[in-house]
Design an enzyme around this catalytic site. Structure first.
Site, PDB file in Angstrom:
ATOM      1  N   ARG A 150       0.836  -1.208   0.000  1.00 25.49           N
ATOM      2  CA  ARG A 150       0.000   0.000   0.000  1.00 25.49           C
ATOM      3  C   ARG A 150       0.872   1.260   0.000  1.00 25.49           C
ATOM      4  O   ARG A 150       0.540   2.258  -0.650  1.00 25.49           O
ATOM      5  CB  ARG A 150      -0.964  -0.031   1.192  1.00 25.49           C
ATOM      6  CG  ARG A 150      -2.096   0.969   1.065  1.00 25.49           C
ATOM      7  CD  ARG A 150      -3.174   0.744   2.103  1.00 25.49           C
ATOM      8  NE  ARG A 150      -2.643   0.843   3.459  1.00 25.49           N
ATOM      9  CZ  ARG A 150      -3.340   0.538   4.552  1.00 25.49           C
ATOM     10  NH1 ARG A 150      -4.580   0.096   4.445  1.00 25.49           N
ATOM     11  NH2 ARG A 150      -2.803   0.664   5.752  1.00 25.49           N
ATOM     12  N   LYS A 183      -2.709   6.396   1.442  1.00 20.30           N
ATOM     13  CA  LYS A 183      -2.504   6.835   2.828  1.00 20.30           C
ATOM     14  C   LYS A 183      -1.545   8.023   2.819  1.00 20.30           C
ATOM     15  O   LYS A 183      -0.347   7.887   3.095  1.00 20.30           O
ATOM     16  CB  LYS A 183      -1.976   5.662   3.664  1.00 20.30           C
ATOM     17  CG  LYS A 183      -2.456   5.715   5.104  1.00 20.30           C
ATOM     18  CD  LYS A 183      -2.408   4.351   5.742  1.00 20.30           C
ATOM     19  CE  LYS A 183      -2.433   4.424   7.243  1.00 20.30           C
ATOM     20  NZ  LYS A 183      -3.613   5.068   7.808  1.00 20.30           N
ATOM     21  N   GLU A 241     -16.225   5.937   4.536  1.00 24.74           N
ATOM     22  CA  GLU A 241     -15.496   5.431   5.705  1.00 24.74           C
ATOM     23  C   GLU A 241     -15.417   6.524   6.753  1.00 24.74           C
ATOM     24  O   GLU A 241     -16.073   7.549   6.633  1.00 24.74           O
ATOM     25  CB  GLU A 241     -14.111   4.936   5.295  1.00 24.74           C
ATOM     26  CG  GLU A 241     -13.227   5.967   4.631  1.00 24.74           C
ATOM     27  CD  GLU A 241     -11.820   5.455   4.355  1.00 24.74           C
ATOM     28  OE1 GLU A 241     -11.346   4.548   5.050  1.00 24.74           O
ATOM     29  OE2 GLU A 241     -11.185   5.990   3.439  1.00 24.74           O
TER      30      GLU A 241
END
Ligand code: PLP
Ligand code: COI
Length: 341
Positions: free
Chosen positions: A82, A184, A220
């Site tokens: 990620r 992220k 989210e």
């Protein structure tokens, strides 16, 4: 190894400086060998890429002491992958996966005295991150970067641990269509600060963000994905291009199906459906699984039938299975557990 004198069970989710951190520099197109250092401070140009244009990405994972006394971490390969995707989106160099895992292992080993004991309710949070280091004034990527890993012992992300929380449907968006919600990057969290401060001032624990395009679908929270349980015990989790692909969520989908025999649906979830669900939880490394008891949209309350006292029964099963795997009480799927010591 003598552990630090820390009251593990009263730790919240905060920063405690530990002894060593890992640093690797990217200069002239290549990463150096990297090393553990003691200095927890960073000196850089006032014009560093990270300071001016927020060129920074990060990861979060945890080290656990297992029932039989080993120190392990959970699926660090997925964090490495990620970080690679985050780096690509912000035009940063890739830190190789094997080196990422090695850096995590070295940093945890060097801070073994801070890894909370089995059964204490605490874990060692591991924060790998990378940022643009050299001066950048025209809008462009930096040429020099640091990749770093530090650790900090943590307790529950939400005060009260397993007590259901109340969340607000945010009037702000966290991500944009075709933006950076799926990676992220620090900038996504800067975006969410006003929203979370506002929610806290109003007495809520967290925000629910809706899809930025139509504001009809559930995305989210600022730091976790959603899980919903239907009245017939299906696990439903929102699918969207603008949410972070949570490693906890992906693991729980597998656990739900393969360990618990539940049906899992990864699909778009409309806000209008929420009133029909039996249970709701937030899932993530920091959040683990935090149950949600109530969702409030401009005064309109959706009260989950699981209530405000305890985790719902399916959420609890998922929680027990996931933490059982992480703490070595249950057999893990192949490749999920990296033994550090
Ligand atoms: N969503 C956001 C926005 C997050 O910051 C996090 C935390 O990493 C998650 C979801 C959960 O992801 P993971 O389970 O990989 O920790
Ligand atoms: C994590 O769960 O690792 C995160 O990065 C969430 C963060 C908001 C603490």
């Amino acid at each position: 190894m003598e552990k630090k004198d820390i009251d593990w069970s009263s730790l919240g989710f905060g920063y405690v400086k530990t002894d060593k951190r890992y640093v690797s520099w990217f200069k002239n197109g290549a990463w150096d060998d990297g090393a553990l250092v003691e200095d927890d401070t960073i000196t850089m140009s006032e014009c560093a890429g990270v300071l001016q244009y927020a060129q920074t990405i990060f990861e979060g994972l945890k080290a656990y002491t297992t029932e039989d006394g080993h120190i392990v971490c959970f699926r660090p390969d997925l964090n490495a992958e990620r970080l690679e995707q985050s780096a690509a989106r912000l035009e940063m160099p890739v830190f190789p996966k094997d080196r990422f895992i090695d850096a995590v292992v070295k940093t945890v080993e060097a801070n073994e005295a801070y890894v909370p004991p089995y059964g204490s309710g605490a874990t060692l949070y591991i924060r790998p991150y990378m940022f643009g280091y050299n001066p950048v004034i025209g809008v462009k990527p930096a040429d020099e970067y640091q990749f770093r890993v530090f650790t900090t012992p943590v307790g529950p992300y939400f005060k009260g641990g397993a007590k259901p929380i109340t969340i607000k449907v945010s009037d702000f968006d966290r991500a944009a269509p075709h933006g950076t919600g799926h990676i992220k990057a620090g900038l996504n969290y800067a975006m969410s600060l006003h929203a979370i401060v506002t929610a806290h001032k109003e007495g809520f624990d967290e925000n629910m963000y809706l899809d930025p395009g139509t504001r009809t679908k559930v995305e989210e929270t600022g730091g976790a994905n959603f899980l919903f349980i239907t009245k017939d015990n299906k696990v439903v989790t929102p699918k969207s291009d603008s949410i972070l692909p949570s490693i906890t969520r992906r693991s729980l989908m597998y656990v739900a199906e393969k360990y618990l025999g539940l049906t899992v649906e990864h699909r778009e979830v409309y806000f209008d459906e929420l009133k029909d669900f039996a249970e709701c939880g937030l899932c993530g490394t920091a959040a683990v699984i935090s149950p949600v008891g109530k969702i409030v949209n401009h005064g309109e309350e959706i009260c989950l039938p699981s209530g405000m006292d305890d985790m719902g029964p399916i959420t609890k099963k998922l929680y027990d299975t996931l933490t059982g795997i992480q703490m070595g009480r249950m057999e893990a799927p192949e490749g999920w557990i990296k033994v550090i010591k």
